[in-house]
Design an enzyme around this catalytic site. Structure first.
Site, short mmCIF file in Angstrom:
data_model
loop_
_atom_site.label_atom_id
_atom_site.label_comp_id
_atom_site.label_asym_id
_atom_site.label_seq_id
_atom_site.Cartn_x
_atom_site.Cartn_y
_atom_site.Cartn_z
NE ARG A 172 54.17 34.85 61.08
CZ ARG A 172 54.35 34.41 59.82
NH1 ARG A 172 55.32 34.86 59.11
NH2 ARG A 172 53.57 33.49 59.33
NE ARG B 270 60.93 35.34 58.08
CZ ARG B 270 60.28 35.05 56.96
NH1 ARG B 270 60.93 34.60 55.92
NH2 ARG B 270 58.97 35.24 56.86
NE ARG C 81 64.57 30.37 60.10
CZ ARG C 81 64.97 29.63 59.06
NH1 ARG C 81 66.25 29.43 58.86
NH2 ARG C 81 64.08 29.11 58.24
CG ASP D 15 53.95 28.00 61.07
OD1 ASP D 15 54.35 29.15 60.85
OD2 ASP D 15 53.24 27.37 60.26
CE1 TYR E 252 50.85 27.82 53.33
CE2 TYR E 252 48.91 28.17 54.69
CZ TYR E 252 50.03 28.67 54.04
OH TYR E 252 50.31 30.00 54.10
O1 1CP Z 1 53.01 36.00 65.64
C1 1CP Z 1 53.97 35.46 66.22
O2 1CP Z 1 54.96 36.09 66.59
C2 1CP Z 1 53.87 33.97 66.56
C3 1CP Z 1 54.48 33.09 65.62
C4 1CP Z 1 53.83 32.70 64.32
C5 1CP Z 1 52.46 32.66 63.95
C6 1CP Z 1 51.26 33.14 64.72
C7 1CP Z 1 54.57 32.18 63.23
C8 1CP Z 1 56.02 32.06 63.21
N1 1CP Z 1 53.68 31.77 62.28
C9 1CP Z 1 52.41 32.06 62.66
C10 1CP Z 1 51.15 31.77 61.96
C11 1CP Z 1 51.21 31.45 60.51
N2 1CP Z 1 52.07 30.63 59.83
C12 1CP Z 1 50.22 31.88 59.59
C13 1CP Z 1 49.01 32.69 59.96
C14 1CP Z 1 49.33 34.12 60.24
C15 1CP Z 1 49.73 34.91 59.03
O3 1CP Z 1 48.89 35.02 58.12
O4 1CP Z 1 50.87 35.42 59.03
C16 1CP Z 1 50.54 31.36 58.34
C17 1CP Z 1 49.81 31.55 57.03
C18 1CP Z 1 51.71 30.56 58.50
C19 1CP Z 1 52.39 29.75 57.46
C20 1CP Z 1 53.80 30.14 57.34
N3 1CP Z 1 54.76 29.79 58.23
C21 1CP Z 1 54.38 30.99 56.39
C22 1CP Z 1 53.63 31.70 55.28
C23 1CP Z 1 53.79 31.00 54.00
C24 1CP Z 1 52.86 31.60 52.96
O5 1CP Z 1 52.09 30.82 52.39
O6 1CP Z 1 52.89 32.82 52.72
C25 1CP Z 1 55.73 31.12 56.71
C26 1CP Z 1 56.79 31.88 55.97
C27 1CP Z 1 55.96 30.36 57.89
C28 1CP Z 1 57.21 30.24 58.67
C29 1CP Z 1 57.25 31.08 59.88
N4 1CP Z 1 56.33 31.01 60.91
C30 1CP Z 1 56.70 31.89 61.91
C31 1CP Z 1 57.91 32.54 61.50
C32 1CP Z 1 58.67 33.54 62.33
C33 1CP Z 1 58.25 32.03 60.24
C34 1CP Z 1 59.48 32.37 59.42
C35 1CP Z 1 60.42 31.22 59.55
C36 1CP Z 1 61.85 31.58 59.28
O7 1CP Z 1 62.22 31.62 58.09
O8 1CP Z 1 62.59 31.79 60.23
#
Ligand code: 1CP
Length: 359
Positions: free
Chosen positions: A28, A32, A41, A78, A155
């Site tokens: 990540r 954010r 965003r 994502d 999911y």
């Molecule tokens: O790492 C990076 O910078 C690349 C971008 C990236 C990656 C690798 C994002 C951007 N998401 C992910 C993978 C991801 N997405 C995972 C696996 C990694 C981890 O465990 O963190 C998972 C479980 C998700 C699912 C997801 N997408 C969630 C989690 C929900 C939950 O069940 O807890 C969330 C909040 C997102 C949205 C998301 N994806 C990425 C960002 C920056 C965001 C936030 C979106 C926003 O509000 O702007």
């Protein structure tokens, strides 16, 4: 596409080759906690627009690299784009997590799923990969990624984030063969998707098994690990005359590091609940290790961050095969300057620890 890679520390470390300093990138790293991410965003209108418009995905991928001397870029996207491409209808509402309009509710829903063609339904991701490679111009390698079949299935069956995983666990224990059918379809989708990313220019790939750790040991092996191994067996291992390393990460999977290493992957991600020295003793002769600073350390003062980074480096010890990372993603409330302090500390502290490369 520039075939010359100016900083190849990440790829060398993933293959347990000597490096001048320990490479670092952060899960990540685009997200954010960066004000420029929040501004983008807001301008793009939604998180999905950031993912689906390659110019945005590219801009956001590069944002953390403009601030910090990170050793890798990770594709901005994502894990849930794959189920979206399978027809489940993904959306993200503000303040809430992801949601599917058409979650899987029956064996018939699962039987109907098809493997998407990444160059068609996920073309926007592959276009982003191609654009990012062009813009990086060989500066650092680009990591592609996907979710694990088990994590994506949670999911797809729950329909959103979950606290108790009631639906997917009921499916696992009541109708294991139906769940196997789903996991096999998703594993095939992930394999062609990651191979698509590699063909488009991803130089390493990581599979995020974020929810593998909620499984009982036998269930982990049957419903998550087996499909990770299926993916590893199906991935392209060489592109542009270089090996394309595969990183597997099961959050909460400390008990199963040997099983992960035995899949044939090149590196295993380790969360912060495991001592990195112990992880190295267990699997470090077979795979590289990525991790494993507690992400919450980034809330502390810079000198504390430095001390904790030094501890992780010391836990790993000298010799090749370590990629510094957090044990999970950066929290949105972290001050970007603390991230800068961490990156600087890792490079500085590890310089003296590397044995002579002899070049
Ligand atoms: O790492 C990076 O910078 C690349 C971008 C990236 C990656 C690798 C994002 C951007 N998401 C992910 C993978 C991801 N997405 C995972 C696996 C990694 C981890 O465990 O963190 C998972 C479980 C998700 C699912 C997801 N997408 C969630 C989690 C929900 C939950 O069940 O807890 C969330 C909040 C997102 C949205 C998301 N994806 C990425 C960002 C920056 C965001 C936030 C979106 C926003 O509000 O702007």
């Amino acid at each position: 596409m520039n075939a010359v890679l100016h900083n190849d520390r990440l790829l060398r470390a993933l293959l347990r080759q000597p490096v001048d300093v320990t490479p670092i990138w952060l899960m990540r790293q685009a997200g954010r906690y960066l004000p420029e991410y929040r501004a983008a965003r807001a301008r793009a209108g939604s998180f999905m627009a950031l993912c689906q418009i390659p110019d945005w995905a590219c801009e956001i991928t590069l944002q953390p690299l403009a601030r910090f001397p990170l050793d890798a870029a990770i594709l901005f996207s994502d894990i849930l784009t794959v189920p979206d491409a399978m027809g489940l209808g993904l959306s993200f509402s503000d303040g809430e997590g992801p949601r599917f309009a058409r979650p899987l509710r029956s064996a018939a829903d699962i039987a109907r799923l098809a493997v998407p063609d990444p160059e068609v339904e996920l073309r926007y991701v592959l276009d982003a990969v191609r654009l990012i490679r062009r813009e990086l111009d060989g500066c650092v390698p680009l990591i592609g990624f996907s979710g694990s079949p088990w994590t994506l299935a949670t999911y797809m069956v729950e329909g959103s984030s979950s606290k108790d995983y009631a639906r997917i666990k009921a499916l696992l224990y009541d109708q294991p063969s139906v769940l196997h059918c789903l996991l096999d379809t998703v594993a095939r989708a992930v394999t062609v998707y990651l191979n698509g990313q590699i063909a488009a220019g991803a130089q390493a790939v990581m599979v995020f098994d974020t929810w593998g750790g909620i499984l009982a040991p036998r269930a982990y092996r049957e419903f998550s690990l087996a499909y990770l191994a299926q993916i590893v067996a199906g991935l392209t291992r060489e592109a542009e005359q270089r090996r394309v390393p595969i990183i597997l990460f099961t959050k909460g999977g400390g008990a199963w590091l040997e099983d992960l290493a035995a899949t044939g992957c090149d590196a295993v991600g380790v969360d912060w609940t495991v001592d990195l020295g112990e992880a190295r003793r267990r699997i470090g002769s077979r795979v590289a290790l990525q991790g494993n600073l507690d992400p919450a350390v980034l809330y502390a003062a810079p000198e504390r961050i430095r001390a904790q980074a030094a501890q992780v480096l010391a836990d790993f010890g000298t010799g090749p095969g370590h990629i510094f990372n957090l044990g999970h993603g950066i929290q949105p409330g972290v001050d970007p300057d603390r991230v800068g302090a961490l990156v600087a500390a890792v490079h500085e502290l590890s310089r003296s620890r590397q044995p002579d490369r002899g070049t």
